[in-house]
Write a protein that holds these residues in place. Sequence first.
Motif, PDB file in Angstrom:
ATOM      1  N   THR A   1       0.650  -1.239  -0.168  1.00  0.00           N
ATOM      2  CA  THR A   1       0.113   0.535   0.088  1.00  0.00           C
ATOM      3  C   THR A   1       0.689   1.110  -0.524  1.00  0.00           C
ATOM      4  OG1 THR A   1      -1.455  -0.937   1.107  1.00  0.00           O
ATOM      5  CG2 THR A   1      -1.667   1.235   1.328  1.00  0.00           C
ATOM      6  N   SER A   2       0.806   2.389  -0.832  1.00  0.00           N
ATOM      7  CA  SER A   2       1.281   3.279  -0.785  1.00  0.00           C
ATOM      8  C   SER A   2       0.741   3.904   0.093  1.00  0.00           C
ATOM      9  CB  SER A   2       0.613   4.293  -2.278  1.00  0.00           C
ATOM     10  OG  SER A   2       1.946   5.171  -2.124  1.00  0.00           O
ATOM     11  N   ILE A   3       2.185   4.723   0.964  1.00  0.00           N
ATOM     12  CA  ILE A   3       1.847   5.281   1.978  1.00  0.00           C
ATOM     13  C   ILE A   3       2.636   6.661   1.765  1.00  0.00           C
ATOM     14  CG2 ILE A   3       1.375   3.616   3.843  1.00  0.00           C
ATOM     15  CD1 ILE A   3       4.308   3.523   4.394  1.00  0.00           C
ATOM     16  N   ALA A   4       3.138   7.005   1.143  1.00  0.00           N
ATOM     17  CA  ALA A   4       4.207   8.123   0.955  1.00  0.00           C
ATOM     18  C   ALA A   4       4.751   8.891  -0.793  1.00  0.00           C
ATOM     19  CB  ALA A   4       5.081   8.627   1.688  1.00  0.00           C
TER      20      ALA A   4
ATOM     21  N   THR B   1      16.397  12.337   1.216  1.00  0.00           N
ATOM     22  CA  THR B   1      15.167  13.274   1.100  1.00  0.00           C
ATOM     23  C   THR B   1      14.564  12.748   2.129  1.00  0.00           C
ATOM     24  OG1 THR B   1      13.282  14.308  -0.473  1.00  0.00           O
ATOM     25  CG2 THR B   1      14.121  11.963  -0.034  1.00  0.00           C
ATOM     26  N   TYR B   2      13.170  13.425   2.744  1.00  0.00           N
ATOM     27  CA  TYR B   2      12.124  13.618   3.398  1.00  0.00           C
ATOM     28  C   TYR B   2      10.286  13.274   2.604  1.00  0.00           C
ATOM     29  CZ  TYR B   2      15.238  16.291   6.199  1.00  0.00           C
ATOM     30  OH  TYR B   2      16.719  15.838   6.810  1.00  0.00           O
ATOM     31  N   ALA B   3      10.349  12.296   3.429  1.00  0.00           N
ATOM     32  CA  ALA B   3       8.324  11.675   2.830  1.00  0.00           C
ATOM     33  C   ALA B   3       7.675  11.922   3.983  1.00  0.00           C
ATOM     34  CB  ALA B   3       8.676  10.427   2.848  1.00  0.00           C
ATOM     35  N   ASN B   4       6.313  12.145   3.406  1.00  0.00           N
ATOM     36  CA  ASN B   4       5.570  13.148   4.114  1.00  0.00           C
ATOM     37  C   ASN B   4       4.779  11.696   4.731  1.00  0.00           C
ATOM     38  OD1 ASN B   4       6.487  15.115   5.148  1.00  0.00           O
ATOM     39  ND2 ASN B   4       5.532  16.136   3.443  1.00  0.00           N
TER      40      ASN B   4
ATOM     41  N   VAL C   1      -2.315   7.279   8.168  1.00  0.00           N
ATOM     42  CA  VAL C   1      -4.803   6.393   8.083  1.00  0.00           C
ATOM     43  C   VAL C   1      -3.401   5.298   6.841  1.00  0.00           C
ATOM     44  CG1 VAL C   1      -5.866   7.274   7.422  1.00  0.00           C
ATOM     45  CG2 VAL C   1      -5.233   8.323   8.081  1.00  0.00           C
ATOM     46  N   GLN C   2      -2.832   5.996   6.134  1.00  0.00           N
ATOM     47  CA  GLN C   2      -3.357   4.372   5.440  1.00  0.00           C
ATOM     48  C   GLN C   2      -2.071   3.682   6.193  1.00  0.00           C
ATOM     49  OE1 GLN C   2      -3.898   3.624   2.684  1.00  0.00           O
ATOM     50  NE2 GLN C   2      -4.787   5.375   2.081  1.00  0.00           N
ATOM     51  N   LEU C   3      -1.007   3.851   6.793  1.00  0.00           N
ATOM     52  CA  LEU C   3      -0.323   3.296   7.642  1.00  0.00           C
ATOM     53  C   LEU C   3      -0.970   2.509   8.347  1.00  0.00           C
ATOM     54  CD1 LEU C   3       2.810   1.983   8.204  1.00  0.00           C
ATOM     55  CD2 LEU C   3       3.244   4.313   9.671  1.00  0.00           C
TER      56      LEU C   3
END
Length: 122
Positions: free
Chosen positions: A27-30, A49-52, A56-58
């Motif tokens: 499931t794509s989370i970022a 780099t940074y990921a937001n 909710v998906q997680l």
Amino acid sequence: MLVEAPLEAGAGFGYKDTIAYISYHGTSIAEVPIEHETVPARGKLNITTYANVTAVQLISSPYFWGDVRAGQFELTSMATLHGKVGVFKILKMRATVSSTCDISVHFISQDIESKCHSKIKL
């Protein structure tokens, strides 16, 4: 994310801005922006780099609480980089590099491990 340029001597790979995707059990989370850069000939480029992360998906994943109890998350990042390979600054060819990283996030040791694999298509 680590991108390798397994090219002949004298060849570098310059790529355009792109987006990497991080998934948790499929499931794509970022979405992660990656700015343009050049990978030197026979070189490696570690992209920081940074990921937001979409919490909710997680949290809604059926694997979440089991992974919390186990003390670690397994994530996957995927990116496709489109650019050009320059050979001895004379010849330029279009190229695509696909990079996939398996990322282990360990809560107890507060450590992150990643193993990346890159493939280039000319």
